[in-house]
Design a protein around this motif. Sequence first.
Motif, short mmCIF file in Angstrom:
data_model
loop_
_atom_site.label_atom_id
_atom_site.label_comp_id
_atom_site.label_asym_id
_atom_site.label_seq_id
_atom_site.Cartn_x
_atom_site.Cartn_y
_atom_site.Cartn_z
N MET A 1 0.91 -1.39 0.02
CA MET A 1 -0.26 -0.20 -0.04
C MET A 1 0.77 1.19 0.07
N MET A 2 2.00 1.01 0.21
CA MET A 2 3.25 2.35 0.35
C MET A 2 3.10 2.92 -1.24
N PRO A 3 3.41 4.31 -1.26
CA PRO A 3 3.17 5.24 -0.30
C PRO A 3 1.90 5.45 -0.09
N LEU A 4 1.42 5.83 1.06
CA LEU A 4 0.14 5.99 1.69
C LEU A 4 -0.60 7.30 1.00
N THR A 5 0.26 8.24 0.40
CA THR A 5 -0.16 9.31 -0.15
C THR A 5 -1.03 9.08 -1.32
N GLY A 6 -0.57 7.76 -2.06
CA GLY A 6 -1.28 7.44 -3.34
C GLY A 6 -1.91 6.16 -3.35
N THR A 7 -2.37 5.40 -2.03
CA THR A 7 -2.97 4.41 -2.06
C THR A 7 -4.42 4.61 -2.31
N SER A 8 -5.10 3.56 -2.78
CA SER A 8 -6.42 3.44 -2.92
C SER A 8 -7.62 3.61 -2.03
N LYS A 9 -8.86 4.18 -2.09
CA LYS A 9 -9.79 4.25 -1.36
C LYS A 9 -10.11 3.20 -0.22
N ALA A 10 -10.03 2.08 -0.96
CA ALA A 10 -10.34 0.81 -0.34
C ALA A 10 -9.16 0.32 0.72
N ASN A 11 -7.90 0.80 0.29
CA ASN A 11 -6.92 0.75 1.36
C ASN A 11 -6.86 1.81 2.21
N ARG A 12 -7.26 2.90 1.92
CA ARG A 12 -7.23 3.92 3.04
C ARG A 12 -8.31 3.70 4.13
N THR A 13 -9.36 3.00 3.67
CA THR A 13 -10.51 2.66 4.87
C THR A 13 -9.83 1.22 5.60
N ASP B 1 4.48 9.24 6.92
CA ASP B 1 3.92 8.18 5.71
C ASP B 1 2.59 8.76 5.17
N TRP B 2 1.87 9.61 5.68
CA TRP B 2 0.73 10.23 5.23
C TRP B 2 1.20 11.58 4.38
N GLY B 3 2.48 12.07 4.56
CA GLY B 3 2.63 13.24 4.10
C GLY B 3 1.85 14.45 4.64
N SER B 4 1.05 15.49 4.10
CA SER B 4 0.39 16.39 4.58
C SER B 4 -0.98 16.03 5.01
N SER B 5 -1.29 14.96 4.39
CA SER B 5 -2.73 14.51 4.43
C SER B 5 -3.00 13.52 5.85
N ILE B 6 -2.56 13.93 6.94
CA ILE B 6 -2.89 13.11 8.03
C ILE B 6 -4.34 12.83 8.36
N PRO B 7 -4.65 11.44 8.38
CA PRO B 7 -6.12 11.16 8.66
C PRO B 7 -6.78 11.27 10.11
N PHE C 1 -5.50 0.00 16.70
CA PHE C 1 -4.24 -0.39 17.46
C PHE C 1 -3.60 0.71 17.74
N GLU C 2 -4.39 2.13 17.64
CA GLU C 2 -3.68 3.36 18.27
C GLU C 2 -2.33 3.62 17.53
N CYS C 3 -2.16 3.65 16.31
CA CYS C 3 -1.05 3.80 15.68
C CYS C 3 -1.29 4.78 14.61
N CYS C 4 -0.47 5.17 13.93
CA CYS C 4 -0.36 6.01 12.62
C CYS C 4 0.74 5.60 11.56
N GLY C 5 0.27 5.60 10.37
CA GLY C 5 1.18 5.22 9.36
C GLY C 5 1.51 4.00 9.41
N LEU C 6 2.36 3.24 8.62
CA LEU C 6 2.83 1.97 8.43
C LEU C 6 4.43 1.67 8.96
N ILE C 7 5.22 2.54 8.39
CA ILE C 7 6.62 2.49 8.75
C ILE C 7 7.13 3.63 9.49
N GLU C 8 7.08 4.94 8.95
CA GLU C 8 7.65 6.08 9.81
C GLU C 8 6.41 6.64 10.29
N GLY C 9 5.71 6.28 10.69
CA GLY C 9 4.64 7.06 11.36
C GLY C 9 3.82 7.81 10.77
N TYR C 10 3.30 8.89 11.26
CA TYR C 10 2.52 10.00 10.43
C TYR C 10 3.07 10.32 9.27
#
Length: 256
Positions: free
Chosen positions: A125-137, A157-163, A146-155
């Motif tokens: 799914m990486m990079p998360l900034t360009g992943t599909s809507k289903a993957n985002r969900t 991974d989401w760039g400027s669009s942190i959910p 699990f109270e976490c953010c991102g996959l590898i480098e934390g927040y």
Amino acid sequence: MHRSAVVVVAEKTSLKRPFIFANAVHMALCFFMLTMTVAWHRDLMETGKLVSSTSVVIMYIMEIGCLLLSVLGVFGAFKGKRWCLILYATGMAAASQTIIIRTALSYQDIYEKRVLREESKLLSMMPLTGTSKANRTLLYSIQQEFECCGLIEGYKDWGSSIPASCNCHYPGRCIRLRGSATLGAPKNQYIYKEPCLPIYVSELKLAFSLAMGIQFGSGVFWVILLVMSIKLMGQIKRKQEFMALLQSNRYVPGAF
């Protein structure tokens, strides 16, 4: 003669109540596991989590099968029907041997392959900034659970669009975004500091180990029920022979 006959008959069916009780417990456990599987399956369908459909079908078959076998065993013990207990013992023998051998031989292989497969799916799914809507969900639900953010480098991974699912409300698990935060991301926002991939993989390993332990324990319990059913069949047979002999007026004390 009749008093001693009653004592002998009682002795010949001493496993009846323990067998019925054990199968009642077994039925309750099977029904509980079936209920949990239905709820878990419904949750998977709603959140789109990754899981093999074959695994879900196998779980349904095993749980419904063990439930029906216990019903058959209780009926056979209560009514004294040896043919019911024969079918019950056959089913328990097949099920217990299959699950014990399968668990013992395939544990390491299934453990490694499934964990690696699920990990690879998330990494794809990486990079998360360009992943599909289903993957985002899917990722949103993982982050919330699990109270976490991102996959590898934390927040990051989401760039400027942190959910919003990255928003942290528990001191000690948060990191505060300041001027050094990702360009374009909100400042002074509390975000979960831990990446999700290590946490998700760790929980996945624990879940697989627990599932395998439950399977092996179920197999051992089924072996115990199998032995009880065989002994009960012998007791029922001796009781029937005794009653037939008693009714023929040829009973000799001490013959049984």
